[in-house]
Design a protein around this motif. Structure first.
Motif, PDB file in Angstrom:
ATOM      1  N   ALA A  33       0.966  -1.017   0.196  1.00  0.00           N
ATOM      2  CA  ALA A  33       0.091  -0.029  -0.137  1.00  0.00           C
ATOM      3  C   ALA A  33       0.839   1.298   0.137  1.00  0.00           C
ATOM      4  N   MET A  34       1.883   1.392   0.613  1.00  0.00           N
ATOM      5  CA  MET A  34       2.898   2.357   0.826  1.00  0.00           C
ATOM      6  C   MET A  34       3.545   2.483  -0.474  1.00  0.00           C
ATOM      7  N   GLN A  35       3.771   1.574  -1.316  1.00  0.00           N
ATOM      8  CA  GLN A  35       4.448   1.567  -2.696  1.00  0.00           C
ATOM      9  C   GLN A  35       3.582   2.074  -3.562  1.00  0.00           C
ATOM     10  N   SER A  36       2.260   1.790  -3.616  1.00  0.00           N
ATOM     11  CA  SER A  36       1.386   2.407  -4.475  1.00  0.00           C
ATOM     12  C   SER A  36       0.967   3.859  -4.181  1.00  0.00           C
ATOM     13  N   HIS A  37       0.621   4.213  -3.003  1.00  0.00           N
ATOM     14  CA  HIS A  37       0.167   5.346  -2.529  1.00  0.00           C
ATOM     15  C   HIS A  37       1.211   6.438  -2.275  1.00  0.00           C
ATOM     16  N   VAL A  38       2.611   6.086  -2.065  1.00  0.00           N
ATOM     17  CA  VAL A  38       3.463   6.935  -1.888  1.00  0.00           C
ATOM     18  C   VAL A  38       4.504   7.030  -2.930  1.00  0.00           C
ATOM     19  N   LEU A  39       5.242   5.818  -2.552  1.00  0.00           N
ATOM     20  CA  LEU A  39       6.715   5.598  -3.181  1.00  0.00           C
ATOM     21  C   LEU A  39       6.596   5.655  -5.040  1.00  0.00           C
ATOM     22  N   ALA A  40       5.225   5.368  -5.395  1.00  0.00           N
ATOM     23  CA  ALA A  40       4.994   5.317  -6.807  1.00  0.00           C
ATOM     24  C   ALA A  40       4.981   6.811  -7.287  1.00  0.00           C
ATOM     25  N   ARG A  41       4.776   7.737  -6.451  1.00  0.00           N
ATOM     26  CA  ARG A  41       4.589   9.103  -6.870  1.00  0.00           C
ATOM     27  C   ARG A  41       5.961   9.972  -6.682  1.00  0.00           C
ATOM     28  N   LEU A  42       6.884   9.043  -6.209  1.00  0.00           N
ATOM     29  CA  LEU A  42       8.583   9.634  -6.240  1.00  0.00           C
ATOM     30  C   LEU A  42       9.309   9.426  -7.149  1.00  0.00           C
ATOM     31  N   LEU A 180      13.499  20.479  13.119  1.00  0.00           N
ATOM     32  CA  LEU A 180      12.232  20.303  12.705  1.00  0.00           C
ATOM     33  C   LEU A 180      11.540  21.114  11.658  1.00  0.00           C
ATOM     34  N   ARG A 181      10.979  20.865  10.782  1.00  0.00           N
ATOM     35  CA  ARG A 181       9.807  21.456  10.204  1.00  0.00           C
ATOM     36  C   ARG A 181       8.550  20.541  10.379  1.00  0.00           C
ATOM     37  N   ALA A 182       7.594  21.359  10.641  1.00  0.00           N
ATOM     38  CA  ALA A 182       6.198  20.723  10.671  1.00  0.00           C
ATOM     39  C   ALA A 182       5.064  21.562  10.096  1.00  0.00           C
ATOM     40  N   GLU A 191      -4.308  11.252   4.607  1.00  0.00           N
ATOM     41  CA  GLU A 191      -3.536  10.686   3.373  1.00  0.00           C
ATOM     42  C   GLU A 191      -2.307  11.422   3.111  1.00  0.00           C
ATOM     43  N   VAL A 192      -1.563  11.254   2.155  1.00  0.00           N
ATOM     44  CA  VAL A 192      -0.361  11.839   1.882  1.00  0.00           C
ATOM     45  C   VAL A 192      -0.608  12.828   0.653  1.00  0.00           C
ATOM     46  N   LEU A 193      -0.201  14.149   0.975  1.00  0.00           N
ATOM     47  CA  LEU A 193      -0.465  14.981  -0.289  1.00  0.00           C
ATOM     48  C   LEU A 193       0.618  15.076  -0.970  1.00  0.00           C
ATOM     49  N   ASP A 194       0.585  15.637  -2.138  1.00  0.00           N
ATOM     50  CA  ASP A 194       1.570  15.926  -3.208  1.00  0.00           C
ATOM     51  C   ASP A 194       2.849  16.841  -2.510  1.00  0.00           C
ATOM     52  N   ALA A 195       2.295  17.786  -1.716  1.00  0.00           N
ATOM     53  CA  ALA A 195       3.266  18.568  -1.030  1.00  0.00           C
ATOM     54  C   ALA A 195       4.092  17.840  -0.104  1.00  0.00           C
ATOM     55  N   GLU A 196       3.741  16.802   0.675  1.00  0.00           N
ATOM     56  CA  GLU A 196       4.417  15.861   1.591  1.00  0.00           C
ATOM     57  C   GLU A 196       5.288  14.981   0.542  1.00  0.00           C
ATOM     58  N   ILE A 197       4.694  14.519  -0.699  1.00  0.00           N
ATOM     59  CA  ILE A 197       5.729  13.936  -1.330  1.00  0.00           C
ATOM     60  C   ILE A 197       6.722  14.455  -2.007  1.00  0.00           C
ATOM     61  N   ALA A 198       6.406  15.828  -2.402  1.00  0.00           N
ATOM     62  CA  ALA A 198       7.582  16.677  -2.885  1.00  0.00           C
ATOM     63  C   ALA A 198       8.578  16.926  -1.617  1.00  0.00           C
ATOM     64  N   MET A 199       8.237  16.752  -0.288  1.00  0.00           N
ATOM     65  CA  MET A 199       9.264  17.147   0.444  1.00  0.00           C
ATOM     66  C   MET A 199      10.126  15.782   0.623  1.00  0.00           C
ATOM     67  N   LEU A 200       9.636  14.714   0.573  1.00  0.00           N
ATOM     68  CA  LEU A 200      10.403  13.392   0.781  1.00  0.00           C
ATOM     69  C   LEU A 200      11.416  13.556  -0.440  1.00  0.00           C
ATOM     70  N   GLU A 201      10.820  13.742  -1.495  1.00  0.00           N
ATOM     71  CA  GLU A 201      11.437  13.776  -2.694  1.00  0.00           C
ATOM     72  C   GLU A 201      12.880  14.671  -2.758  1.00  0.00           C
ATOM     73  N   THR A 202      12.677  15.717  -2.139  1.00  0.00           N
ATOM     74  CA  THR A 202      13.723  16.514  -1.891  1.00  0.00           C
ATOM     75  C   THR A 202      14.751  16.353  -0.892  1.00  0.00           C
ATOM     76  N   MET A 215      15.067  20.339   3.828  1.00  0.00           N
ATOM     77  CA  MET A 215      13.494  20.499   3.872  1.00  0.00           C
ATOM     78  C   MET A 215      12.774  21.942   3.281  1.00  0.00           C
ATOM     79  N   GLU A 216      13.438  22.284   2.256  1.00  0.00           N
ATOM     80  CA  GLU A 216      13.108  23.452   1.695  1.00  0.00           C
ATOM     81  C   GLU A 216      11.879  23.253   0.454  1.00  0.00           C
ATOM     82  N   ALA A 217      11.388  22.168   0.267  1.00  0.00           N
ATOM     83  CA  ALA A 217      10.105  22.335  -0.637  1.00  0.00           C
ATOM     84  C   ALA A 217       9.246  23.017   0.112  1.00  0.00           C
ATOM     85  N   ALA A 218       8.455  23.480  -1.381  1.00  0.00           N
ATOM     86  CA  ALA A 218       7.271  24.389  -0.842  1.00  0.00           C
ATOM     87  C   ALA A 218       6.124  23.564  -0.181  1.00  0.00           C
ATOM     88  N   ARG A 219       5.473  24.302   0.626  1.00  0.00           N
ATOM     89  CA  ARG A 219       4.100  23.758   1.382  1.00  0.00           C
ATOM     90  C   ARG A 219       3.199  23.722   0.473  1.00  0.00           C
TER      91      ARG A 219
END
Length: 219
Positions: A33-42, A180-182, A191-202, A215-219
Motif C-alpha cells: 500500500a505504501m508502494q502504490s500510495h507514496v513511493l510510486a509518486r516519487l 524540525l519542520r512541521a 492521506e499523503v498530499l503531493d506537497a508531502e511527497i515533494a518534501m520526501l523527494e527533496t 527541507m526547503e520544498a514548498a508547502r
C-alpha cells in the motif's frame, strides 16, 4: 522486489544506491500500500527502499493517542525491535549510505518513537501524519540525538491524529533539539498530499547528493 511475510525491497540496487529509505506502513496497511500510495509518486532513482511489514498488519493494537497500558508498551517495544532490525539490516547490506526513516500514520508514530528511544539514529526522518505514542504522563523516552532533520506533518481533519497530538509531537521533538519542520494541512484527510511527497523527494535528493536534508520544498 520481495514481499510475502518479509519486508518489501524496491528501488536502486546495491551498486547504484546512494541513499536508503526505510518506510513503515500504517495500521492495517501493508508495504505494498505504501508502494502504490507514496513511493510510486516519487522520483528517487538512486534510493534503495526497504518497507518492513508488521507481523499482524498493525504495529500495535491501541490508538497512538491513548495512554500506554502494559500491553501497549510491550507491543510498542516489539515494534521498535522489528524496526530497529530492519534499519540495522539495511545498514549492513548498504554500508556507509545515509538513511532516511519514514512512515505514514501508525508507521510515522513508530518512526518518531524509534528516534526518541535513542536507537541508532537515521540521518533524517519523515513522519507523515505522526505523533508521540501515549500521553505526556506516560513518561515517554526523549533520548534522541540533537540536530536530526525531522519533517512532521498533520491535518486538522485527520480522524486518527488530532491537532493536539501533532502539537505534542512537535513540542517533544523541539525539546530534544531536532532540526524540525512541521506542516499542518487544513482540511486534509488521512492521506499523503503531493506537497508531502515533494518534501520526501527533496530530502532524498539532498541525501543522495551527500547533503543534509534542507527541507526547503514548498508547502
Amino acid at each position: 522486489m520481495s514481499s510475502g511475510s518479509g519486508p518489501l525491497r524496491l528501488g536502486a540496487k546495491a551498486l547504484e544506491a546512494k541513499a536508503i529509505c526505510v518506510f513503515a506502513h500504517g495500521r492495517g496497511q501493508s508495504p505494498e500500500a505504501m508502494q502504490s500510495h507514496v513511493l510510486a509518486r516519487l522520483s528517487a532513482p538512486s534510493v534503495a527502499f526497504v518497507l518492513p511489514r508488521a507481523p499482524s498488519g498493525s504495529w500495535w493494537e491501541a490508538r497512538a493517542i491513548d495512554p500506554l497500558t502494559p500491553v501497549a508498551r510491550a507491543q510498542l517495544s516489539a515494534a521498535l525491535d522489528h524496526l530497529a532490525a530492519a534499519v540495522a539490516a539495511a545498514r549492513g547490506e548498504l554500508p556507509g549510505l545515509p538513511l532516511l526513516l519514514a512512515g505514514f500514520s501508525q508507521g510515522a508514530c513508530l518512526a518518531i518513537e524509534y528516534l526518541c528511544a535513542g536507537l541508532p539514529p537515521p540521518e533524517a526522518v519523515a513522519a507523515f501524519t505522526g505523533c508521540r505514542v501515549g500521553v505526556p504522563a506516560d513518561g515517554r523516552a526523549e533520548a534522541l540525538r540533537a540536530g536530526v532533520p525531522v519533517y512532521l506533518t498533520g491535518a486538522d481533519a485527520d480522524p486518527w491524529i488530532p491537532v493536539s497530538a501533532f502539537a505534542d509531537a512537535a513540542q517533544s521533538l523541539g525539546r530534544q533539539r531536532v532540526s524540525l519542520r512541521a506542516d499542518l494541512f487544513p482540511g486534509r484527510g488521512h492521506e499523503v498530499l503531493d506537497a508531502e511527497i515533494a518534501m520526501l523527494e527533496t530530502m532524498l535528493a539532498d541525501m543522495t547528493a551527500g547533503r543534509t536534508p534542507r527541507m526547503e520544498a514548498a508547502r
